[in-house]
Motif scaffolding. Structure first.
Motif, PDB file in Angstrom:
ATOM      1  N   ARG A 428      -9.010 -10.098   5.821  1.00  0.00           N
ATOM      2  CA  ARG A 428      -9.792 -11.114   5.104  1.00  0.00           C
ATOM      3  C   ARG A 428     -11.169 -10.595   4.731  1.00  0.00           C
ATOM      4  NH1 ARG A 428      -9.308 -14.542   8.598  1.00  0.00           N
ATOM      5  NH2 ARG A 428     -11.336 -14.487   9.585  1.00  0.00           N
ATOM      6  N   LYS A 429     -11.827  -9.888   5.677  1.00  0.00           N
ATOM      7  CA  LYS A 429     -13.157  -9.331   5.386  1.00  0.00           C
ATOM      8  C   LYS A 429     -13.080  -8.296   4.265  1.00  0.00           C
ATOM      9  CE  LYS A 429     -15.241 -10.034   9.944  1.00  0.00           C
ATOM     10  NZ  LYS A 429     -15.826  -9.371  11.129  1.00  0.00           N
ATOM     11  N   GLU A 430     -12.000  -7.475   4.353  1.00  0.00           N
ATOM     12  CA  GLU A 430     -11.832  -6.454   3.309  1.00  0.00           C
ATOM     13  C   GLU A 430     -11.625  -7.104   1.955  1.00  0.00           C
ATOM     14  OE1 GLU A 430      -8.893  -2.655   2.370  1.00  0.00           O
ATOM     15  OE2 GLU A 430      -8.605  -3.908   4.159  1.00  0.00           O
ATOM     16  N   ARG A 431     -10.842  -8.188   1.921  1.00  0.00           N
ATOM     17  CA  ARG A 431     -10.627  -8.877   0.657  1.00  0.00           C
ATOM     18  C   ARG A 431     -11.910  -9.491   0.127  1.00  0.00           C
ATOM     19  NH1 ARG A 431      -6.405 -10.992   2.230  1.00  0.00           N
ATOM     20  NH2 ARG A 431      -7.229 -12.981   2.936  1.00  0.00           N
ATOM     21  N   GLU A 432     -12.710 -10.038   1.036  1.00  0.00           N
ATOM     22  CA  GLU A 432     -13.988 -10.629   0.590  1.00  0.00           C
ATOM     23  C   GLU A 432     -14.894  -9.548   0.024  1.00  0.00           C
ATOM     24  OE1 GLU A 432     -15.512 -12.631   3.969  1.00  0.00           O
ATOM     25  OE2 GLU A 432     -14.090 -14.353   3.841  1.00  0.00           O
ATOM     26  N   LEU A 433     -14.956  -8.378   0.749  1.00  0.00           N
ATOM     27  CA  LEU A 433     -15.796  -7.278   0.236  1.00  0.00           C
ATOM     28  C   LEU A 433     -15.289  -6.788  -1.114  1.00  0.00           C
ATOM     29  CD1 LEU A 433     -16.331  -5.242   3.536  1.00  0.00           C
ATOM     30  CD2 LEU A 433     -18.048  -6.577   2.321  1.00  0.00           C
ATOM     31  N   ARG A 434     -13.972  -6.702  -1.236  1.00  0.00           N
ATOM     32  CA  ARG A 434     -13.393  -6.260  -2.500  1.00  0.00           C
ATOM     33  C   ARG A 434     -13.743  -7.231  -3.617  1.00  0.00           C
ATOM     34  NH1 ARG A 434      -7.202  -5.990  -2.178  1.00  0.00           N
ATOM     35  NH2 ARG A 434      -7.600  -8.221  -2.250  1.00  0.00           N
ATOM     36  N   ASP A 435     -13.633  -8.527  -3.321  1.00  0.00           N
ATOM     37  CA  ASP A 435     -13.969  -9.530  -4.351  1.00  0.00           C
ATOM     38  C   ASP A 435     -15.426  -9.429  -4.751  1.00  0.00           C
ATOM     39  OD1 ASP A 435     -11.395 -10.370  -4.236  1.00  0.00           O
ATOM     40  OD2 ASP A 435     -11.769 -12.042  -2.836  1.00  0.00           O
ATOM     41  N   ARG A 436     -16.300  -9.213  -3.752  1.00  0.00           N
ATOM     42  CA  ARG A 436     -17.742  -9.092  -4.089  1.00  0.00           C
ATOM     43  C   ARG A 436     -17.999  -7.858  -4.955  1.00  0.00           C
ATOM     44  NH1 ARG A 436     -20.404 -10.393   1.833  1.00  0.00           N
ATOM     45  NH2 ARG A 436     -19.773 -12.593   1.935  1.00  0.00           N
ATOM     46  N   LEU A 441     -19.163  -5.333 -10.106  1.00  0.00           N
ATOM     47  CA  LEU A 441     -18.749  -4.414 -11.166  1.00  0.00           C
ATOM     48  C   LEU A 441     -18.571  -5.140 -12.476  1.00  0.00           C
ATOM     49  CD1 LEU A 441     -16.172  -2.179  -9.284  1.00  0.00           C
ATOM     50  CD2 LEU A 441     -18.430  -1.492 -10.104  1.00  0.00           C
ATOM     51  N   LEU A 442     -17.973  -6.337 -12.402  1.00  0.00           N
ATOM     52  CA  LEU A 442     -17.811  -7.106 -13.644  1.00  0.00           C
ATOM     53  C   LEU A 442     -19.134  -7.479 -14.248  1.00  0.00           C
ATOM     54  CD1 LEU A 442     -14.827  -9.420 -12.645  1.00  0.00           C
ATOM     55  CD2 LEU A 442     -14.805  -7.570 -14.301  1.00  0.00           C
ATOM     56  N   SER A 541       2.913  -2.103   8.000  1.00  0.00           N
ATOM     57  CA  SER A 541       3.216  -2.332   6.581  1.00  0.00           C
ATOM     58  C   SER A 541       2.142  -3.181   5.927  1.00  0.00           C
ATOM     59  CB  SER A 541       4.572  -2.989   6.452  1.00  0.00           C
ATOM     60  OG  SER A 541       4.563  -4.247   7.094  1.00  0.00           O
ATOM     61  N   ALA A 542       1.598  -4.175   6.703  1.00  0.00           N
ATOM     62  CA  ALA A 542       0.517  -4.997   6.123  1.00  0.00           C
ATOM     63  C   ALA A 542      -0.716  -4.152   5.878  1.00  0.00           C
ATOM     64  CB  ALA A 542       0.206  -6.151   7.065  1.00  0.00           C
ATOM     65  N   GLN A 543      -1.042  -3.229   6.827  1.00  0.00           N
ATOM     66  CA  GLN A 543      -2.215  -2.361   6.625  1.00  0.00           C
ATOM     67  C   GLN A 543      -2.019  -1.441   5.423  1.00  0.00           C
ATOM     68  OE1 GLN A 543      -2.825  -0.364  10.305  1.00  0.00           O
ATOM     69  NE2 GLN A 543      -3.396  -2.263  11.432  1.00  0.00           N
ATOM     70  N   ARG A 544      -0.778  -0.883   5.267  1.00  0.00           N
ATOM     71  CA  ARG A 544      -0.534  -0.024   4.094  1.00  0.00           C
ATOM     72  C   ARG A 544      -0.725  -0.791   2.791  1.00  0.00           C
ATOM     73  NH1 ARG A 544       4.399   1.219   6.699  1.00  0.00           N
ATOM     74  NH2 ARG A 544       4.210   2.942   8.183  1.00  0.00           N
ATOM     75  N   ARG A 545      -0.171  -2.022   2.772  1.00  0.00           N
ATOM     76  CA  ARG A 545      -0.316  -2.803   1.535  1.00  0.00           C
ATOM     77  C   ARG A 545      -1.773  -3.099   1.228  1.00  0.00           C
ATOM     78  NH1 ARG A 545       4.406  -5.334   3.460  1.00  0.00           N
ATOM     79  NH2 ARG A 545       3.172  -6.945   4.464  1.00  0.00           N
ATOM     80  N   SER A 546      -2.557  -3.400   2.304  1.00  0.00           N
ATOM     81  CA  SER A 546      -4.003  -3.679   2.054  1.00  0.00           C
ATOM     82  C   SER A 546      -4.702  -2.424   1.549  1.00  0.00           C
ATOM     83  CB  SER A 546      -4.628  -4.193   3.345  1.00  0.00           C
ATOM     84  OG  SER A 546      -4.588  -3.189   4.337  1.00  0.00           O
ATOM     85  N   ARG A 547      -4.352  -1.223   2.113  1.00  0.00           N
ATOM     86  CA  ARG A 547      -4.990  -0.001   1.639  1.00  0.00           C
ATOM     87  C   ARG A 547      -4.591   0.303   0.200  1.00  0.00           C
ATOM     88  NH1 ARG A 547      -4.190   1.846   7.032  1.00  0.00           N
ATOM     89  NH2 ARG A 547      -2.156   2.765   6.513  1.00  0.00           N
ATOM     90  N   ARG A 548      -3.319   0.081  -0.156  1.00  0.00           N
ATOM     91  CA  ARG A 548      -2.899   0.312  -1.540  1.00  0.00           C
ATOM     92  C   ARG A 548      -3.621  -0.601  -2.504  1.00  0.00           C
ATOM     93  NH1 ARG A 548       2.482   0.040   0.554  1.00  0.00           N
ATOM     94  NH2 ARG A 548       3.291   2.105   1.085  1.00  0.00           N
ATOM     95  N   SER A 549      -3.718  -1.899  -2.117  1.00  0.00           N
ATOM     96  CA  SER A 549      -4.405  -2.842  -3.020  1.00  0.00           C
ATOM     97  C   SER A 549      -5.866  -2.456  -3.175  1.00  0.00           C
ATOM     98  CB  SER A 549      -4.263  -4.248  -2.485  1.00  0.00           C
ATOM     99  OG  SER A 549      -4.871  -4.351  -1.219  1.00  0.00           O
ATOM    100  N   GLY A 550      -6.561  -1.973  -2.095  1.00  0.00           N
ATOM    101  CA  GLY A 550      -7.975  -1.545  -2.183  1.00  0.00           C
ATOM    102  C   GLY A 550      -8.114  -0.332  -3.071  1.00  0.00           C
ATOM    103  N   SER A 551      -7.218   0.638  -2.922  1.00  0.00           N
ATOM    104  CA  SER A 551      -7.298   1.841  -3.783  1.00  0.00           C
ATOM    105  C   SER A 551      -7.045   1.497  -5.241  1.00  0.00           C
ATOM    106  CB  SER A 551      -6.302   2.887  -3.272  1.00  0.00           C
ATOM    107  OG  SER A 551      -4.984   2.377  -3.401  1.00  0.00           O
ATOM    108  N   ARG A 552      -6.133   0.552  -5.453  1.00  0.00           N
ATOM    109  CA  ARG A 552      -5.838   0.138  -6.821  1.00  0.00           C
ATOM    110  C   ARG A 552      -7.059  -0.488  -7.480  1.00  0.00           C
ATOM    111  NH1 ARG A 552      -1.847  -3.330  -5.780  1.00  0.00           N
ATOM    112  NH2 ARG A 552      -0.535  -1.667  -4.974  1.00  0.00           N
ATOM    113  N   THR A 553      -7.736  -1.344  -6.741  1.00  0.00           N
ATOM    114  CA  THR A 553      -8.950  -1.995  -7.305  1.00  0.00           C
ATOM    115  C   THR A 553     -10.034  -0.961  -7.571  1.00  0.00           C
ATOM    116  OG1 THR A 553      -9.622  -2.482  -5.040  1.00  0.00           O
ATOM    117  CG2 THR A 553      -8.473  -4.216  -6.225  1.00  0.00           C
ATOM    118  N   ARG A 554     -10.154   0.029  -6.657  1.00  0.00           N
ATOM    119  CA  ARG A 554     -11.190   1.060  -6.906  1.00  0.00           C
ATOM    120  C   ARG A 554     -10.871   1.897  -8.143  1.00  0.00           C
ATOM    121  NH1 ARG A 554     -11.059   1.257  -1.251  1.00  0.00           N
ATOM    122  NH2 ARG A 554      -9.582   2.994  -1.228  1.00  0.00           N
TER     123      ARG A 554
END
Length: 600
Positions: A428-436, A441-442, A541-554
């Motif tokens: 959740r924290k990672e998602r919040e940081l990603r959203d911020r 960036l936007l 598997s949940a951690q891998r998916r979160s890392r993939r989604s973070g790399s994708r956003t970057r």
């Protein structure tokens, strides 16, 4: 004792040929309680009390009323009436009533009751012959078959043609043959030698002056004896004369206990009778000799006086010798009887002692058996108790093991849940940081686009950028760049929508795992290891998916920053590649999720 009978309605025929009947005895006992005499010299007249009792029973009358006992406290009367039907009426008139005597203030209470007849019962003779040791029930005379009668008037049982004053055994048999066939009958007073044999006087007289006798009647079977005893119970003998007058007398009826008519007794009496007859013949012979000698002595009185004196002396000595011999025989008989009696008593004592010892032995054996039985029961109860205690201990140990296993499983569950909660919090924290970061960036990209818009437009007019392997005008590139922003927003929304159901599924799976774990708390350790492995694989598997989604956003954020008019071809190529990778990753994501679910 005879009495005149006026009412013969209740009489029962015994032997009509000899005018003999049986009449029920109707006797009662009256008791009058006397008051305490306070005045000295005063006394209560028994005659006056008797007269009051006679007046109280009117119109009925007592045939006889006499005083049986008189004390300072009470007077007891014995009354007799003619019929038994009158007894109940008299008892009802006298029971509980009171008598008022002249000169006395206190009343006299009267108690009346029917007199019980003293007569042997079936139980009496059965118990006597059963308990007697010298009786044999198979031998006549030694079993209950002989009736002993006392107080029978001689004239009522006499043959008037021969001797009117002496009873006859034939008449006695005829009279009592009504109850059954008679084996034998005996009247001791008819035997001339019986008095000398037994030393008993059989000539008895009653108060009225009539000669009475006793007799024995032996029946062939037991039924005749029982019938005779039952018929004579509570009865008195009544004689009805030719003139119609009736006289009754009380007789005593018992069963024979002396084996009077047994074969052994008859033989013994016959032997004694023969001995007495022999003695009688000797006496007669002796008398005859004495008479002859006396005649000779008279004839030769003068000549042979001395010789007669010697003969007399010899005879006296012979008499003395005979007397001494008789005395010796009697003493020997007495001593033999005494010794026999002592031997019987000793035999009885010995039998009694043997019986008591056997009884003690039996009681001791029973006591020992009971002690053994109680010991066996106690040992079995103790073994059962120990077995129950061991079972309880094993059950308690098993419960403790189960409790320890459940506690360990609960601790493992809490640890896994805490790790899962921490992982979800980090996501959740990672998602919040990603959203911020995305928002920042936007904002930056919008500012740069506003500053560089004139130069970008000029460049777009000059060159066309190849998009997806085709050459497009700059206007189209601009429009695509403008449309990239909402697409990225849509990707963000779609990623959030995709992650939302996954999170819900994960939470449901965690809850289902928790419920299954609570249901399978008694399961084996292999099942717990499988559940822990599945949880670890799901968290990885949940951690891998979160890392993939973070790399994708970057990557998307870098592409947008590097987008410029002189690099439109490269930007478009990178966008297409990114779109292809995102589509590949998006298509790969549900497949992996399905694989993980199939593995579970």
């Amino acid at each position: 004792m005879t009495s005149v009978v006026s009412d013969t309605a209740e009489a029962v025929e015994l032997c009509p040929a000899y005018n003999l009947y049986l009449k029920p005895i109707a006797k009662m006992t009256l008791s009058v309680a006397l008051p305490h005499l306070k005045m000295p010299g005063k006394s209560i007249s028994n005659w006056e009390v008797m007269e009051r009792l006679k007046s109280m029973v009117q119109p009925d009358q007592f045939s006889s009323l006499r005083i049986s006992k008189s004390t300072m406290d009470f007077i007891r009367f014995e009354g007799e009436v003619e019929n038994r039907s009158v007894v109940k009426r008299i008892l009802a008139r006298l029971e509980g009533k009171s008598i008022k005597l002249s000169g006395f203030t206190d009343v006299l209470k009267v108690r009346a009751a029917e007199n019980k007849v003293d007569f042997p019962t079936r139980h009496d003779w059965d118990s006597f012959f059963r308990d007697a040791k010298d009786m044999n029930e198979t031998v006549p005379g030694e079993r209950p078959d002989t009736v002993h009668l006392e107080g029978l008037p001689c004239k009522w049982f006499a043959q008037k043609d021969i001797s009117p004053d002496r009873p006859s055994e034939a008449v006695l048999k005829v009279v009592f043959e009504r109850f059954g066939k008679i084996r034998n009958a005996d009247i001791p007073m008819l035997d001339l030698y019986r008095e000398e044999m037994t030393g008993k006087n059989f000539n008895t007289f009653s108060f009225g002056g009539h000669l009475n006798f006793e007799g024995y009647v032996q029946y062939q079977d037991h039924t005749g004896f029982v019938k005779a005893m039952d018929s004579l119970r509570g009865m008195k003998l009544m004689f009805k004369g030719e003139d119609g007058k009736a006289v009754a007398c009380n007789i005593k009826v018992t069963f024979d206990t002396s084996k009077h008519l047994s074969e052994a007794s008859l033989k013994r009496r016959q032997q004694e009778r023969e001995k007495l007859q022999e003695l009688e013949r000797q006496r007669e012979e002796h008398k005859r000799k004495e008479k002859e000698e006396e005649e000779k002595r008279k004839e030769e009185e003068k000549k042979q006086r001395e010789r007669e004196e010697e003969e007399k002396e010899r005879k006296r000595e012979e008499k003395l010798r005979r007397r001494e011999q008789k005395l010796k025989e009697r003493e020997e008989k007495k001593s033999q009887k005494k010794m026999k009696k002592q031997q019987e008593e000793e035999q009885k004592k010995l039998h009694l002692k043997i019986a008591t010892e056997e009884r003690k032995l039996l009681l001791a054996q029973r006591n020992l058996q009971s002690i053994r039985l109680v010991a066996e029961l106690l040992s079995r109860a103790k073994a059962l108790r120990q077995q129950q205690v061991e079972q309880k201990r094993a059950e308690l140990k098993r419960l403790q093991q189960l409790e320890e296993r459940r506690r360990l499983q609960e601790e493992e569950l809490r640890r896994v849940e805490s790790e899962k909660a921490r992982a979800l919090q980090l996501q959740r924290k990672e998602r919040e940081l990603r959203d911020r970061l995305l928002e920042n960036l936007l904002k930056k990209s919008t500012k740069t686009q506003n500053h560089d818009s004139p130069r970008v437009l000029a460049d777009l007019h000059v060159c066309d950028a190849p998009v997806n392997g085709e050459m497009k005008p700059a206007s189209l590139v601009k429009t695509e760049n403008q449309d990239s922003k909402p697409k990225m927003q849509e990707k963000k929304v779609t990623s959030e929508e995709r992650d939302g159901p996954q999170r819900e599924r994960r939470s449901k799976e965690v809850e289902s795992d928790r419920c299954g774990r609570s249901r399978r708390s008694g399961g084996g350790q292999s099942r717990d290891r499988r559940t822990r492995r599945s949880r670890r694989s799901r968290s990885r598997s949940a951690q891998r998916r979160s890392r993939r989604s973070g790399s994708r956003t970057r990557r998307d954020r870098g592409r947008r920053e590097r987008a410029s008019p002189d690099r439109c071809r490269k930007y478009s190529h990178g966008q297409s590649s990114s779109s292809r990778s995102s589509s590949r990753s998006s298509s790969r994501g549900p497949r992996r999720h399905a694989d993980s679910r199939s593995r579970r």
